[in-house]
Design a protein around this motif. Structure first.
Motif, PDB file in Angstrom:
ATOM      1  N   MET A 710       0.818  -1.220   0.000  1.00  0.00           N
ATOM      2  CA  MET A 710       0.000   0.000   0.000  1.00  0.00           C
ATOM      3  C   MET A 710       0.854   1.273   0.000  1.00  0.00           C
ATOM      4  SD  MET A 710      -3.311  -0.991   2.322  1.00  0.00           S
ATOM      5  CE  MET A 710      -2.455  -1.158   3.862  1.00  0.00           C
ATOM      6  N   LEU A 711       2.098   1.154   0.426  1.00  0.00           N
ATOM      7  CA  LEU A 711       2.993   2.314   0.378  1.00  0.00           C
ATOM      8  C   LEU A 711       3.515   2.558  -1.036  1.00  0.00           C
ATOM      9  CD1 LEU A 711       5.126   1.871   3.639  1.00  0.00           C
ATOM     10  CD2 LEU A 711       3.719   3.870   3.054  1.00  0.00           C
ATOM     11  N   ALA A 712       3.453   1.531  -1.886  1.00  0.00           N
ATOM     12  CA  ALA A 712       4.095   1.610  -3.203  1.00  0.00           C
ATOM     13  C   ALA A 712       3.658   2.787  -4.081  1.00  0.00           C
ATOM     14  CB  ALA A 712       3.929   0.284  -3.941  1.00  0.00           C
ATOM     15  N   PRO A 713       2.372   3.143  -4.143  1.00  0.00           N
ATOM     16  CA  PRO A 713       2.023   4.281  -4.998  1.00  0.00           C
ATOM     17  C   PRO A 713       2.577   5.603  -4.479  1.00  0.00           C
ATOM     18  CG  PRO A 713       0.042   3.091  -4.295  1.00  0.00           C
ATOM     19  CD  PRO A 713       1.182   2.534  -3.518  1.00  0.00           C
ATOM     20  N   LEU A 714       2.880   5.651  -3.185  1.00  0.00           N
ATOM     21  CA  LEU A 714       3.267   6.917  -2.566  1.00  0.00           C
ATOM     22  C   LEU A 714       4.774   7.069  -2.510  1.00  0.00           C
ATOM     23  CD1 LEU A 714       0.794   6.581   0.432  1.00  0.00           C
ATOM     24  CD2 LEU A 714       0.324   7.511  -1.821  1.00  0.00           C
ATOM     25  N   VAL A 715       5.450   6.011  -2.079  1.00  0.00           N
ATOM     26  CA  VAL A 715       6.917   6.037  -1.937  1.00  0.00           C
ATOM     27  C   VAL A 715       7.478   4.828  -2.696  1.00  0.00           C
ATOM     28  CG1 VAL A 715       7.092   7.365   0.173  1.00  0.00           C
ATOM     29  CG2 VAL A 715       6.551   4.966   0.354  1.00  0.00           C
ATOM     30  N   PRO A 716       7.452   4.923  -4.031  1.00  0.00           N
ATOM     31  CA  PRO A 716       7.690   3.722  -4.847  1.00  0.00           C
ATOM     32  C   PRO A 716       9.092   3.130  -4.720  1.00  0.00           C
ATOM     33  CG  PRO A 716       7.553   5.687  -6.233  1.00  0.00           C
ATOM     34  CD  PRO A 716       7.134   6.107  -4.859  1.00  0.00           C
ATOM     35  N   HIS A 717      10.135   3.973  -4.618  1.00  0.00           N
ATOM     36  CA  HIS A 717      11.487   3.400  -4.545  1.00  0.00           C
ATOM     37  C   HIS A 717      11.636   2.605  -3.250  1.00  0.00           C
ATOM     38  CE1 HIS A 717      11.676   7.436  -6.475  1.00  0.00           C
ATOM     39  NE2 HIS A 717      12.385   6.816  -7.400  1.00  0.00           N
ATOM     40  N   PHE A 718      11.215   3.252  -2.165  1.00  0.00           N
ATOM     41  CA  PHE A 718      11.318   2.648  -0.852  1.00  0.00           C
ATOM     42  C   PHE A 718      10.535   1.335  -0.803  1.00  0.00           C
ATOM     43  CE2 PHE A 718       9.378   2.141   3.383  1.00  0.00           C
ATOM     44  CZ  PHE A 718      10.517   2.025   4.164  1.00  0.00           C
ATOM     45  N   ALA A 719       9.311   1.366  -1.327  1.00  0.00           N
ATOM     46  CA  ALA A 719       8.471   0.169  -1.279  1.00  0.00           C
ATOM     47  C   ALA A 719       9.098  -0.969  -2.082  1.00  0.00           C
ATOM     48  CB  ALA A 719       7.072   0.492  -1.808  1.00  0.00           C
ATOM     49  N   CYS A 720       9.713  -0.634  -3.197  1.00  0.00           N
ATOM     50  CA  CYS A 720      10.353  -1.682  -4.011  1.00  0.00           C
ATOM     51  C   CYS A 720      11.516  -2.313  -3.242  1.00  0.00           C
ATOM     52  CB  CYS A 720      10.849  -1.117  -5.333  1.00  0.00           C
ATOM     53  SG  CYS A 720       9.512  -0.860  -6.507  1.00  0.00           S
ATOM     54  N   GLU A 721      12.273  -1.464  -2.560  1.00  0.00           N
ATOM     55  CA  GLU A 721      13.404  -1.974  -1.780  1.00  0.00           C
ATOM     56  C   GLU A 721      12.878  -2.876  -0.648  1.00  0.00           C
ATOM     57  OE1 GLU A 721      16.362  -1.196  -2.957  1.00  0.00           O
ATOM     58  OE2 GLU A 721      17.594  -2.092  -1.377  1.00  0.00           O
ATOM     59  N   CYS A 722      11.807  -2.443  -0.015  1.00  0.00           N
ATOM     60  CA  CYS A 722      11.197  -3.254   1.046  1.00  0.00           C
ATOM     61  C   CYS A 722      10.695  -4.575   0.472  1.00  0.00           C
ATOM     62  CB  CYS A 722      10.009  -2.525   1.680  1.00  0.00           C
ATOM     63  SG  CYS A 722      10.478  -1.096   2.659  1.00  0.00           S
ATOM     64  N   GLY A 723      10.066  -4.492  -0.695  1.00  0.00           N
ATOM     65  CA  GLY A 723       9.536  -5.695  -1.329  1.00  0.00           C
ATOM     66  C   GLY A 723      10.648  -6.701  -1.588  1.00  0.00           C
ATOM     67  N   GLU A 724      11.782  -6.168  -1.997  1.00  0.00           N
ATOM     68  CA  GLU A 724      12.920  -7.057  -2.254  1.00  0.00           C
ATOM     69  C   GLU A 724      13.367  -7.731  -0.959  1.00  0.00           C
ATOM     70  OE1 GLU A 724      16.327  -6.288  -5.393  1.00  0.00           O
ATOM     71  OE2 GLU A 724      16.855  -5.398  -3.460  1.00  0.00           O
ATOM     72  N   LYS A 725      13.391  -6.942   0.100  1.00  0.00           N
ATOM     73  CA  LYS A 725      13.778  -7.465   1.404  1.00  0.00           C
ATOM     74  C   LYS A 725      12.843  -8.595   1.845  1.00  0.00           C
ATOM     75  CE  LYS A 725      14.812  -5.490   6.032  1.00  0.00           C
ATOM     76  NZ  LYS A 725      15.069  -4.210   6.715  1.00  0.00           N
ATOM     77  N   LEU A 726      11.564  -8.448   1.508  1.00  0.00           N
ATOM     78  CA  LEU A 726      10.577  -9.451   1.914  1.00  0.00           C
ATOM     79  C   LEU A 726      10.423 -10.583   0.904  1.00  0.00           C
ATOM     80  CD1 LEU A 726       7.635  -7.300   3.366  1.00  0.00           C
ATOM     81  CD2 LEU A 726       9.539  -8.372   4.565  1.00  0.00           C
ATOM     82  N   GLY A 727      11.172 -10.489  -0.195  1.00  0.00           N
ATOM     83  CA  GLY A 727      11.092 -11.557  -1.191  1.00  0.00           C
ATOM     84  C   GLY A 727       9.812 -11.536  -2.006  1.00  0.00           C
ATOM     85  N   PHE A 728       9.326 -10.331  -2.346  1.00  0.00           N
ATOM     86  CA  PHE A 728       8.149 -10.226  -3.229  1.00  0.00           C
ATOM     87  C   PHE A 728       8.422 -10.947  -4.544  1.00  0.00           C
ATOM     88  CE2 PHE A 728       5.343  -6.366  -1.983  1.00  0.00           C
ATOM     89  CZ  PHE A 728       5.361  -6.761  -0.661  1.00  0.00           C
ATOM     90  N   GLU A 729       7.380 -11.561  -5.104  1.00  0.00           N
ATOM     91  CA  GLU A 729       7.516 -12.278  -6.379  1.00  0.00           C
ATOM     92  C   GLU A 729       7.721 -11.285  -7.524  1.00  0.00           C
ATOM     93  OE1 GLU A 729       4.718 -12.362  -4.383  1.00  0.00           O
ATOM     94  OE2 GLU A 729       5.559 -14.035  -3.223  1.00  0.00           O
ATOM     95  N   THR A 730       7.125 -10.102  -7.413  1.00  0.00           N
ATOM     96  CA  THR A 730       7.276  -9.078  -8.454  1.00  0.00           C
ATOM     97  C   THR A 730       7.673  -7.775  -7.742  1.00  0.00           C
ATOM     98  OG1 THR A 730       5.693  -7.484  -9.305  1.00  0.00           O
ATOM     99  CG2 THR A 730       4.784  -9.518  -8.554  1.00  0.00           C
ATOM    100  N   ILE A 731       8.218  -6.804  -8.506  1.00  0.00           N
ATOM    101  CA  ILE A 731       8.583  -5.572  -7.816  1.00  0.00           C
ATOM    102  C   ILE A 731       7.313  -4.911  -7.253  1.00  0.00           C
ATOM    103  CG2 ILE A 731      10.820  -5.062  -8.835  1.00  0.00           C
ATOM    104  CD1 ILE A 731       9.595  -3.493 -10.976  1.00  0.00           C
ATOM    105  N   ALA A 732       7.494  -4.259  -6.100  1.00  0.00           N
ATOM    106  CA  ALA A 732       6.331  -3.820  -5.317  1.00  0.00           C
ATOM    107  C   ALA A 732       5.364  -2.944  -6.115  1.00  0.00           C
ATOM    108  CB  ALA A 732       6.789  -3.092  -4.066  1.00  0.00           C
ATOM    109  N   VAL A 733       5.878  -2.071  -6.996  1.00  0.00           N
ATOM    110  CA  VAL A 733       4.972  -1.176  -7.722  1.00  0.00           C
ATOM    111  C   VAL A 733       4.138  -1.916  -8.756  1.00  0.00           C
ATOM    112  CG1 VAL A 733       6.329   0.926  -7.374  1.00  0.00           C
ATOM    113  CG2 VAL A 733       6.795  -0.533  -9.349  1.00  0.00           C
ATOM    114  N   MET A 734       4.500  -3.187  -9.028  1.00  0.00           N
ATOM    115  CA  MET A 734       3.699  -3.977  -9.968  1.00  0.00           C
ATOM    116  C   MET A 734       2.808  -4.979  -9.238  1.00  0.00           C
ATOM    117  SD  MET A 734       6.579  -4.732 -12.846  1.00  0.00           S
ATOM    118  CE  MET A 734       5.520  -5.537 -14.033  1.00  0.00           C
ATOM    119  N   ALA A 735       2.922  -5.016  -7.932  1.00  0.00           N
ATOM    120  CA  ALA A 735       2.130  -5.973  -7.155  1.00  0.00           C
ATOM    121  C   ALA A 735       0.647  -5.613  -7.243  1.00  0.00           C
ATOM    122  CB  ALA A 735       2.583  -5.955  -5.701  1.00  0.00           C
TER     123      ALA A 735
END
Ligand code: ANZ
Ligand code: ZN
Length: 812
Positions: A710-735
């Motif tokens: 839910m943070l991705a639309p607002l703080v996209p770089h940060f959310a993507c980095e977090c997503g990577e940390k959590l092992g998201f299947e896709t980059i956070a802004v595409m989730a």
């Protein structure tokens, strides 16, 4: 730099590109922010505007829409010429350099634009279609050239729009503006006045305030046109009035300084001529007319009242506008404030003809401007205003002295400017053929970009290779028009051009218009509430009527929803260069990163409100992001202690109520500040939780993932980095946007208030669908509540499900 890293990955994944292929079956969404003027530097107002739009665009993508989110440059205009004069380099150079610089600044913010559709309005690929459109409008008689009285500034050597005249002086150089008669180009927006007014009703997604401002600007008035005979002549003096019911109260007439009757009377009256000259230097802005001192002079002419046959004097008055109605008014001082002030000042008669139901109105101190009942009006006495308007207009009509009439305040759009840095008007002047449109195959008329303005007349007029041309009709030597278009022309259709930005065979592609138009969400400053938005609405209708797209499929309005964002303030006043109270976005981005800047501007105020800049607030935003980052380290952790299934269940409920709240805030007018506040709460709830079993670990991770997504639309770089940390299947802004699990919202237990004789006596914890009997039993078992029941006879019990239990007792 995480920003560079992610921006590169987004580019490679092409996630910002709006898809045209038919195979893409996602619903479309068009999000647009007002495009910037390339002044050289992004300011905080821009940052706010573009962060809002980006949050909308990214949210919609995550919701499964195929999103069009374009950007470009409103690149023609006066500041480029002023800068050119100051720095001694052509406006084109300055403009293109600024575009480069600002494009870099926008990219730094990580805004998800489809850069493949970038436009700059100063490029021939763009303005050629505007020129094409204009020649078509000329063919249809919707564009025309006419002598008009315009505001002229000598030092700036140009016509000024009414809005560019402030207190009678030029906005740019402070020199008094004067009226001048010049041949100018106009577009007949007045032909569309009714449609522009009626379609306002369709704009449910626009702020009421903006709709109201447009309605006022169009200014439809109903009333009558009345002819007064000029005494001793067979001429008539025609006036427009909204109050024909007051006709019997006319005591004088007033005409504008430029009215033919006034000009004629001044021919052998030097004093009058001097007065008319004085009036002509004053601005005709209506706002000024209302407040300025009323002045006038008698013309020495009388008019004959159409009903009574009495004579009334004709005056010239500075508050009568030549450009409205007929440029003349019938004055009824008893019932109109301006007429009243004027009559008092010059000792003219005041005759009351309207009173109220009680008949106790007195006009010796002030005008009575309400509707009412007619008196002193002969055969019309006793009629109410509404009826009297009709009856008197009918009388005038049958006697050939007047008729019903609708009047608009809206004037035709004056589109020519005596400036260099603008779109050349595609017209050739030939001594024999007159004004000839440049034929389609000769378009575009390209503006020479190397010229250097000096502050006087436009350098175009001296550019022989531009000016000299053969007449397309007779082939003889002729001259090009050297005026250029008002820059509002380019910004009136750019929203449609983006649908097919690279189309080189037409202004727009009809299929692309059908796919994308209208703009679903338009975002910009409220300062454009009238002109830009009105011209864009008009242009959309012109394009429709030109057959450029199917109006039935696309619709007749270009912007479905409008969000007018508030200003960015520093210490309570608007941030602006001229006031020297600015915060440079560059500094903030360098110090804190793009995401902090984005988060702060979205959090600090609701989008439509003013936003007060605060360094503390910026730091707070930065700290929140750090907290979330640290929080993620807890994912997968198991803590010591007894597992608590209830606490885990409560956390899951909190997660899903917060997904629901954030989603709701996005859907309801993009209340990002509310959404962020909810995310902060969720982050606190997660932080307070310690997982003690597998279930706890899983729910914690579910919450962390939802928060990051839910943070991705607002703080996209940060959310993507977090997503990577959590092992998201896709980059956070595409989730995909998280969905609310309704079953998680169900509560096992609720607190039920217990009232006895209408007074709260305690609370019991019960299942949400507890029966009345069980609830009563629980109340009776409660230590505190039972004391109030002791020894009393229960006569009535009412259970309000989920809220309270009411017990009525009869004291023993
Ligand atoms: C007589 C009268 C009596 C009026 C009365 C008003 C009140 P709107 O609503 O803005 O259309 N008017 C007409 N032409 C004008 C001009 N060129 N410059 C300045 N004023 C002009 O207002 C129309 C009213 O504004 C008209 O109705 C006229 O004054 C004035 F008790 O006529 B009225
Ligand atoms: Zn010719």
């Amino acid at each position: 730099m995480i920003e560079d890293k992610w921006q590169k990955l987004w580019d490679e994944a092409g996630i910002d590109i709006a898809h045209e292929d038919q195979a893409d079956t996602r619903p479309t969404y068009y999000c647009l922010e007002m495009f910037p003027y390339p002044s050289g530097n992004l300011h905080m107002g821009h940052v706010r505007n573009y962060c809002l739009g980006d949050a909308v665009a990214r949210y919609k993508r995550m919701q499964g829409f195929n999103v069009l989110h374009p950007i470009g440059w409103d690149a023609f205009g006066l500041p480029a010429e002023n800068a050119a004069i100051k720095h001694g380099r052509p406006p084109a150079e300055w403009t293109y350099a600024n575009i480069e610089q600002m494009r870099g600044q926008l990219k730094r913010l990580g805004l998800s634009y489809d850069w493949s559709r970038e436009i700059a309005t100063c490029k021939p690929e763009y303005y050629r279609w505007e020129q094409w459109m204009f020649t078509k409008l000329m063919e249809k008689g919707l564009a025309y050239r006419k002598e008009a009285e315009v505001n002229w500034c000598d030092p700036c050597h140009t016509v000024l729009a009414n809005e560019q005249v402030e207190d009678g002086v030029c906005w740019r150089c402070d020199t008094p503006v004067h009226k001048k008669n010049l041949a100018q180009w106009f577009i007949k927006i007045t032909d569309y006045a009714d449609e522009l007014l009626n379609d306002l009703d369709e704009l449910k997604g626009w702020p009421d305030k903006v709709v109201g401002m447009q309605r006022n600007w169009i200014g439809k008035s109903s009333g009558a046109e009345v002819s007064f005979q000029v005494e001793g002549s067979d001429e008539t003096l025609d006036i427009f009035t909204t109050r024909p019911d007051t006709l019997m109260g006319v005591t004088y007439m007033a005409v504008a300084a430029a009215h033919p009757l006034a000009l004629r009377a001044a021919e052998n009256n030097a004093e009058l001529a001097a007065f008319l000259e004085e009036c002509s230097t004053i601005s005709t802005k209506e706002a000024d007319v209302a407040t300025m001192e009323k002045k006038g002079m008698a013309l020495g002419i009388n008019a004959i009242h159409p009903i009574t046959g009495e004579t009334v004097p004709v005056w010239v008055a500075n508050f009568v506008l030549m450009s409205y109605g007929t440029g003349a008014v019938m004055s009824v001082p008893a019932h109109d404030e301006r007429d009243y002030d004027f009559a008092k000042k010059y000792g003219l008669d005041i005759k009351q003809v309207i009173t109220n139901a009680a008949g106790d109105i007195d006009v010796s101190e002030a005008a009575f401007t309400d509707a009412g009942v007619l008196i002193n009006s002969g055969e019309f006495d006793g009629l109410k205003s509404g009826k009297a308007k009709k009856t008197i207009t009918h009388w005038l009509n049958t006697h050939g002295k007047g008729e019903e009439r609708t009047q608009f305040r809206l004037r035709d759009w004056l589109v020519s400017r005596q400036r260099y840095w603008g779109t050349p008007i595609p017209v050739i002047h030939c001594d024999d053929c007159g004004t000839v449109a440049v034929p389609e195959q000769d378009l575009p008329v390209v503006l020479p970009e190397h010229l250097q303005p000096t502050g006087g007349a436009s350098p175009l007029a001296d550019c022989e290779e531009f000016v000299n041309v053969d007449c397309p009709q007779c082939g003889e030597a002729a001259k090009r028009e050297t005026d250029t278009f008002d820059t509002f022309m380019e910004s009136s259709w750019y929203m449609n051009r983006y649908t097919s930005a690279n189309c080189d065979t037409a202004m727009v592609n009809a299929d692309a218009m059908e796919k994308w138009s209208p703009v679903d969400q338009y975002i910009g400053g409220v300062e454009h509430a009238v002109l830009h938005l009105l011209y864009a609405r008009f242009y959309h209708k012109l394009m429709r009527d030109m057959g450029l797209f199917d109006g039935d499929k696309v619709g007749s309005e270009p912007f479905k929803n409008l969000l007018t964002q508030g200003m960015v303030l520093l210490d309570g006043t608007k941030m602006s260069k001229s006031k020297g109270n600015t915060v440079d976005p560059k500094d903030i981005i360098e110090k804190y990163g793009a995401d902090t800047a984005r988060l702060f501007t979205l959090f600090a105020a609701p989008p439509e409100r003013d936003l007060e800049w605060s360094d503390k607030g910026v730091e707070g935003a930065s700290r929140f992001l750090n907290r979330v980052w640290v929080l993620l380290d807890k994912v997968g952790n198991t803590y010591q202690g007894q597992a608590d299934a209830k606490a885990t269940k409560t956390l899951r409920r909190t997660i899903h109520t917060h997904i629901q709240r954030v989603t709701h805030a996005f859907e309801q007018g993009f209340a990002f500040n509310v959404a962020i506040a909810a995310m902060m709460e969720l982050s606190n709830a997660l932080n307070a939780f310690e997982a003690r079993d597998d279930e706890g670990v899983a729910v914690f991770e579910e919450g962390a993932r939802a928060l990051v997504t839910m943070l991705a639309p607002l703080v996209p770089h940060f959310a993507c980095e977090c997503g990577e940390k959590l092992g998201f299947e896709t980059i956070a802004v595409m989730a995909a946007w998280p969905e609310v699990d309704e079953s998680a919202l169900v509560q096992d237990e609720i607190n039920l208030v217990v009232q006895i004789q209408g007074k709260k006596r305690g609370e019991i914890i019960v299942s949400p669908d507890v029966s009345q009997d069980d609830a009563l039993a629980a109340a009776q078992a409660d230590k505190v509540i039972s004391k109030w029941l002791e020894g009393n006879q229960i006569v009535k019990v009412i259970l309000v499900k989920g809220r309270l239990l009411n017990i009525v007792v009869k004291p023993a």
